[in-house]
Design an enzyme around this catalytic site. Sequence first.
Site, PDB file in Angstrom:
ATOM      1  N   CYS A 195      11.732  10.212  10.821  1.00  0.00           N
ATOM      2  CA  CYS A 195      11.509   9.634  12.152  1.00  0.00           C
ATOM      3  C   CYS A 195      12.723   9.772  13.052  1.00  0.00           C
ATOM      4  CB  CYS A 195      11.111   8.165  12.027  1.00  0.00           C
ATOM      5  SG  CYS A 195      12.283   7.145  11.113  1.00  0.00           S
TER       6      CYS A 195
ATOM      7  N   GLU B 255       8.226   0.067  12.437  1.00  0.00           N
ATOM      8  CA  GLU B 255       9.141   1.158  12.802  1.00  0.00           C
ATOM      9  C   GLU B 255       8.294   2.417  12.920  1.00  0.00           C
ATOM     10  OE1 GLU B 255      13.403   1.842  11.521  1.00  0.00           O
ATOM     11  OE2 GLU B 255      12.386   3.536  10.560  1.00  0.00           O
TER      12      GLU B 255
ATOM     13  N   GLU C 202       5.594  13.754  18.715  1.00  0.00           N
ATOM     14  CA  GLU C 202       6.373  13.918  17.493  1.00  0.00           C
ATOM     15  C   GLU C 202       5.816  15.073  16.672  1.00  0.00           C
ATOM     16  OE1 GLU C 202       8.473  10.898  14.349  1.00  0.00           O
ATOM     17  OE2 GLU C 202       6.372  10.523  14.863  1.00  0.00           O
TER      18      GLU C 202
ATOM     19  N   LYS D 298       0.864  -1.175   0.000  1.00  0.00           N
ATOM     20  CA  LYS D 298       0.000   0.000   0.000  1.00  0.00           C
ATOM     21  C   LYS D 298       0.905   1.231   0.000  1.00  0.00           C
ATOM     22  CE  LYS D 298      -2.604   3.356   2.162  1.00  0.00           C
ATOM     23  NZ  LYS D 298      -2.113   4.644   2.693  1.00  0.00           N
TER      24      LYS D 298
END
Length: 484
Positions: free
Chosen positions: A283, A249, A384, A173
């Site tokens: 990230c 992750e 984040e 995807k």
Amino acid sequence: MTFAPALNWINGDWVDSGVYKESINPANGEVIGVYADGSEKEADQAIAAASAAFKTSAWRNDRMLRARALNEMADVFEKNADALIDAIVLENGKTRYEAGFEVSMIATKLRYSASLVRTTSGRSLQPAGGKFSMVVSEPIGVAGIIVPWNAPSVLLIRSLAPALAAGATAVVKMPAQTAQVNALLANMISQVSSLPEGVVNMFTESGDAGARKLVDSPVVPVISYTGSTHVGRAIASAGGKHLKRLNLELGGKTPMIVFDDADLDKVVPVLEKSITVFAGQFCMTGSRILVQSGIADKLKSLLKMRLEDVNPGPGADPASDMGPLIDKAAVARVHASVENAIAQGAEVIVRGGPARDPALAAGAFYHPTLLEVADLQADIIQQETFGPVATLEIFETEAEAVKRANGTEFGLSASIWTSNVDRPWRVGQAISAGTVWINEWAVIYDEIEEGGHKQSGNGRLNGEAAMTPFTEFKHYTISPGVPD
């Protein structure tokens, strides 16, 4: 202007969903193409194709075929590297250097995985007289791979290469924000003549119905996902119904720990890049700068000057130091996070914000921002941001540095800067993070595993362990008789 739609690649054919959406250049808001928006229907077709290929093709059992296909795929990506770089600059917003760096990692990952195909083996032993035991690895089946938009080409390959090396087939995807890049990636994979039809299937989706189908399907025993912790938790919860193997992750808030004895001439340029690379949409962005009090004022002054000199602009412009965020919604989200932090008491060192240059107003640009924050529980520390925003925290002792570094739910990576030989190992052992850099940042090797601790994920990518999520281990035992 009329565009041919970017299509989905399923079972060796281009599939048109009949639902079209626009692809946007984040540097100026202009339409650069349209794409066929996939959903649950395309996911179903792809799962069926991957399942059939796993059961009927030679892929799962033919190591030589897998190694040949992975090396051939690497050749194709190397041949088309410039076109892929151009597409990433245009649609993803990266500077040309950043896009080139992303693309440069693709072929090496494919070749490393090809080498694993040829070198991975099982184990055998004779536990007692006349008894023999053997463990072999077998592919798990269909792998569901969900790719993020921030580095779509290399993060696709980082999961796909070990899955294929293990003998799994794949349904991928891809993110809608990079639909034109996705189509180019699929086109490159379609050129790999050694790859049987249905082994790799890719669809682009603006929603999440197709992704949910992958997670919910009993035919897809493993999911490899790179993205936010919030979504990772949802995948883990939904996948539990089928005891699904997960390789996740997830988010990060990388602490960049700078001790008094660090060489600031080396540290500060890296700190700047750790905030601005990929416009902070990474990230492992160095979003938390932890500095010891003795050099805090000097570091603040030096970093302030560098960040204020950063020149945001279109990725195709050689004068640009940093490209745009992925879209205007991201700009609004990042700016709201900054404003909330200031309202909660953060001290402004560098106040960036949305683009000030009228020439950039149509794009999704955001100037770098640096805030000094004392409260470890502040939202800007604990959540984040995913933009070119960093916080600066001052610590006195090594113990306080460790406490602050470990003070969030994240544990993806950390960076330690010091000239002391013993300190980084001592501090590194005390920090809960999957990767710890010593006097460097964002250094990754194909041969070495990476992944998160705590809420930054589970499983590992890169290295030998990357194949494990896509592998089942089977034990055989035989007793032909006790020798005389």
